[in-house]
Enzyme design. Structure first.
Site, PDB file in Angstrom:
ATOM      1  N   GLN A 109      38.633  46.107  30.217  1.00 19.89           N
ATOM      2  CA  GLN A 109      37.710  47.024  30.880  1.00 19.89           C
ATOM      3  C   GLN A 109      37.062  47.978  29.886  1.00 19.89           C
ATOM      4  O   GLN A 109      35.843  48.109  29.811  1.00 19.89           O
ATOM      5  CB  GLN A 109      38.474  47.823  31.953  1.00 19.89           C
TER       6      GLN A 109
ATOM      7  N   ARG B  98      47.494  39.535  34.929  1.00 22.20           N
ATOM      8  CA  ARG B  98      47.445  40.883  35.529  1.00 22.20           C
ATOM      9  C   ARG B  98      48.807  41.124  36.146  1.00 22.20           C
ATOM     10  O   ARG B  98      49.250  40.356  37.007  1.00 22.20           O
ATOM     11  CB  ARG B  98      46.338  40.975  36.587  1.00 22.20           C
TER      12      ARG B  98
ATOM     13  N   CYS C  31      35.375  52.235  36.492  1.00 22.89           N
ATOM     14  CA  CYS C  31      35.699  50.812  36.338  1.00 22.89           C
ATOM     15  C   CYS C  31      35.624  50.055  37.659  1.00 22.89           C
ATOM     16  O   CYS C  31      35.501  48.836  37.663  1.00 22.89           O
ATOM     17  CB  CYS C  31      37.080  50.662  35.716  1.00 22.89           C
TER      18      CYS C  31
ATOM     19  N   ARG D 236      31.410  43.123  32.095  1.00 23.32           N
ATOM     20  CA  ARG D 236      32.737  42.509  31.951  1.00 23.32           C
ATOM     21  C   ARG D 236      32.563  41.022  31.624  1.00 23.32           C
ATOM     22  O   ARG D 236      33.274  40.464  30.802  1.00 23.32           O
ATOM     23  CB  ARG D 236      33.550  42.640  33.263  1.00 23.32           C
TER      24      ARG D 236
ATOM     25  N   HIS E 114      44.390  48.749  30.239  1.00 22.33           N
ATOM     26  CA  HIS E 114      43.375  47.847  30.807  1.00 22.33           C
ATOM     27  C   HIS E 114      42.327  47.602  29.714  1.00 22.33           C
ATOM     28  O   HIS E 114      41.181  48.034  29.811  1.00 22.33           O
ATOM     29  CB  HIS E 114      42.751  48.501  32.046  1.00 22.33           C
TER      30      HIS E 114
ATOM     31  N   ASP F 113      38.456  57.343  37.385  1.00 27.88           N
ATOM     32  CA  ASP F 113      39.093  56.170  37.985  1.00 27.88           C
ATOM     33  C   ASP F 113      39.868  56.672  39.210  1.00 27.88           C
ATOM     34  O   ASP F 113      40.036  57.892  39.396  1.00 27.88           O
ATOM     35  CB  ASP F 113      40.026  55.511  36.945  1.00 27.88           C
TER      36      ASP F 113
END
Ligand code: CP
Ligand code: NVA
Length: 302
Positions: free
Chosen positions: A132, A102, A261, A289, A129, A221
């Site tokens: 996700q 990340r 998310c 996830r 991402h 988001d």
């Protein structure tokens, strides 16, 4: 054998995405392989930004597939004292069988991957991402059946999550309606590429209500992503009409699902009422996830 990375959704074929979603479903229902697929494997998680879901779901996935996970907060490594990312990648990849990174810029992720001799999976960059949104397709399949036939509306900031939705649309073929305030559009190159390939799959609106009309899924988001330097008051004003509230949900298909998310900024991009309401599937979304990433690890870690 050459190693393979997952830096963005485009790195997967349509058939591979279908397979991963199928496999995530089987894993969620309890399917197991006789020999744990990660037995004897070590996976390093190197995180330059905070995380709850990505970190724990990947660590849990590694452990339950029989592997070992090493978590490294970047500020405790020599990266914090200026060691180049390429040197870090070369060294770490001699200790383990796969790396989840990340990081900040997507080019930093690419540089890391170029220097790593083991597979690198994007645990979030400023541009994408993928883990996700791939897991979100699995969630959509659970709630709505065929994820190829759905209409997804994404509202708000044209960030890493939005860009990955656009790439997913290019691969899968569902209908994607987007709405961003002026100046906060998704990555132009990513958008153009999907629009050129599939002009009838993707629409960009300036008005959020038009974007959610007929939507099966309303997705948003945060308005300020990790690492972004934005003026909070200005953001609140600019994005005001983009808040997902009861009125906006009422403009979507009856019974449309709300997705985010997480983490969510209540009272900003979404109201508490919608987030906690009956149309919200955020907790299954977060759980998935784990199942999806198990399928990913099975495919990428050899
Ligand atoms: N959605 C997501 O990636 O959450 P974290 O930042 O907690 O990992
Ligand atoms: N766009 C958000 C996603 C967090 C999971 C961020 O980058 O901070």
């Amino acid at each position: 054998m050459t190693k393979r990375d997952l830096l963005r959704i485009k790195d997967l074929s349509r058939e591979e995405i279908d397979h991963l979603i199928e496999r995530a479903g089987a894993l969620k229902s309890g399917a197991k392989k006789r020999t744990p697929p990660l037995k004897g494997k070590i996976i390093t998680l190197l995180f330059e930004k905070p995380s709850t879901r990505t970190r724990v779901s990947f660590e849990a996935a590694v452990l339950s597939l029989g592997g070992r996970a090493i978590f490294l907060a970047a500020d405790t490594t020599q990266l914090s004292r200026g060691e180049p990312i390429g040197d870090t990648a070369q060294v770490l990849s001699r200790y383990c069988d796969g790396i989840i990174l990340r990081t900040h810029s997507h080019s930093r992720l690419e540089e890391f991957a170029l220097n790593s001799r083991v597979p690198v999976i994007n645990g979030l960059s400023d541009r994408f991402h993928p883990c996700q949104i791939l897991a979100d397709l699995f969630t959509i399949r659970e709630f709505l059946g065929d994820y190829q036939e759905v209409r997804v509306a994404y509202l708000g900031d044209g960030n890493n999550v939005a860009n990955s939705w656009i790439e997913a649309c290019g691969r899968i073929g569902f209908q994607l309606a987007l709405a961003f305030p002026p100046g906060f559009e998704a990555d132009r190159e990513v958008l153009k590429e999907t629009q050129d390939l599939y002009p009838d799959r993707i629409e960009v609106f300036s008005d959020p209500k038009s974007a959610v009309a007929g939507a099966d899924v309303v997705y948003t988001d945060v308005w300020i992503s990790m690492g972004q330097d934005k003026d909070e008051e200005q953001v609140r004003q600019t994005f005001a009409g983009f808040q997902v509230n009861a009125e906006l949900m009422a403009a979507a298909k009856p019974g449309a699902r709300f997705m985010h998310c997480l983490p969510a900024h209540r009272g900003w991009e979404v109201t508490d009422e919608v987030l906690a309401g009956p149309q919200s599937v955020i907790l299954t979304q977060a759980e998935n996830r784990l199942h999806f990433q198990k399928a990913l690890l099975e495919m990428f870690i050899r």
